[in-house]
Design a protein around this motif. Sequence first.
Motif, PDB file in Angstrom:
ATOM      1  N   PHE A 257       0.858  -1.180   0.000  1.00 56.48           N
ATOM      2  CA  PHE A 257       0.000   0.000   0.000  1.00 56.48           C
ATOM      3  C   PHE A 257       0.890   1.224   0.000  1.00 56.48           C
ATOM      4  N   GLU A 258       0.635   2.131  -0.927  1.00 52.18           N
ATOM      5  CA  GLU A 258       1.414   3.360  -1.001  1.00 52.18           C
ATOM      6  C   GLU A 258       0.786   4.443  -0.141  1.00 52.18           C
ATOM      7  N   GLY A 259       1.623   5.153   0.559  1.00 58.60           N
ATOM      8  CA  GLY A 259       1.179   6.287   1.356  1.00 58.60           C
ATOM      9  C   GLY A 259       2.234   7.364   1.327  1.00 58.60           C
ATOM     10  N   VAL A 260       2.068   8.334   2.211  1.00 61.57           N
ATOM     11  CA  VAL A 260       3.072   9.390   2.336  1.00 61.57           C
ATOM     12  C   VAL A 260       3.407   9.555   3.806  1.00 61.57           C
ATOM     13  N   GLU A 261       4.612  10.002   4.038  1.00 62.48           N
ATOM     14  CA  GLU A 261       5.066  10.227   5.394  1.00 62.48           C
ATOM     15  C   GLU A 261       4.098  11.180   6.095  1.00 62.48           C
ATOM     16  N   GLY A 262       3.759  10.840   7.316  1.00 58.80           N
ATOM     17  CA  GLY A 262       2.824  11.664   8.084  1.00 58.80           C
ATOM     18  C   GLY A 262       1.437  11.064   8.171  1.00 58.80           C
ATOM     19  N   GLN A 263       1.131  10.128   7.288  1.00 58.19           N
ATOM     20  CA  GLN A 263      -0.153   9.461   7.364  1.00 58.19           C
ATOM     21  C   GLN A 263      -0.109   8.390   8.446  1.00 58.19           C
ATOM     22  N   SER A 264      -1.256   8.182   9.077  1.00 60.19           N
ATOM     23  CA  SER A 264      -1.378   7.027   9.966  1.00 60.19           C
ATOM     24  C   SER A 264      -1.556   5.782   9.095  1.00 60.19           C
ATOM     25  N   ILE A 265      -1.418   4.630   9.723  1.00 60.66           N
ATOM     26  CA  ILE A 265      -1.683   3.391   8.973  1.00 60.66           C
ATOM     27  C   ILE A 265      -3.128   3.396   8.478  1.00 60.66           C
ATOM     28  N   ALA A 266      -4.048   3.840   9.330  1.00 65.18           N
ATOM     29  CA  ALA A 266      -5.444   3.925   8.896  1.00 65.18           C
ATOM     30  C   ALA A 266      -5.580   4.903   7.723  1.00 65.18           C
ATOM     31  N   GLY A 267      -4.835   5.991   7.769  1.00 64.06           N
ATOM     32  CA  GLY A 267      -4.882   6.963   6.681  1.00 64.06           C
ATOM     33  C   GLY A 267      -4.419   6.362   5.368  1.00 64.06           C
ATOM     34  N   VAL A 268      -3.367   5.564   5.437  1.00 66.43           N
ATOM     35  CA  VAL A 268      -2.895   4.895   4.213  1.00 66.43           C
ATOM     36  C   VAL A 268      -3.980   3.970   3.675  1.00 66.43           C
ATOM     37  N   LEU A 269      -4.593   3.193   4.557  1.00 69.37           N
ATOM     38  CA  LEU A 269      -5.634   2.257   4.117  1.00 69.37           C
ATOM     39  C   LEU A 269      -6.839   3.002   3.548  1.00 69.37           C
ATOM     40  N   LEU A 270      -7.279   4.028   4.245  1.00 68.95           N
ATOM     41  CA  LEU A 270      -8.449   4.774   3.774  1.00 68.95           C
ATOM     42  C   LEU A 270      -8.173   5.452   2.432  1.00 68.95           C
TER      43      LEU A 270
END
Length: 97
Positions: free
Chosen positions: A23-36
């Motif tokens: 799962f791609e995200g960005v620094e500063g996101q929570s794990i839940a934020g990445v999933l959402l």
Amino acid sequence: MPATFRREPQDIPLIITVDGVDFEGVEGQSIAGVLLAQRRSAWRTGPGGSSRGVFCGIGVCFDCLVTVNDLPDVRACRRPATAGDVVVTQSRHEERA
Ligand code: FES
């Protein structure tokens, strides 16, 4: 007087693995934020079999629990995502079966 603009820092990309899927995200996101952000709104099953994900989003309800790097019962809404995190979803329903 001309307006001054402050440049926002660039997002720093990261990848976490959830149940073996990147799962791609960005620094500063929570794990839940990445999933959402990747349109995954539920990742565990409650004791009655209902889907659970983020409910309160502030660390109070414990609906968002996941295992992170072998540490169980981590609140995904409170845990900042770190590049390389290995996340495994949990389910109280499966534990009872
Ligand atoms: S969503 Fe309530 S504790 Fe995470």
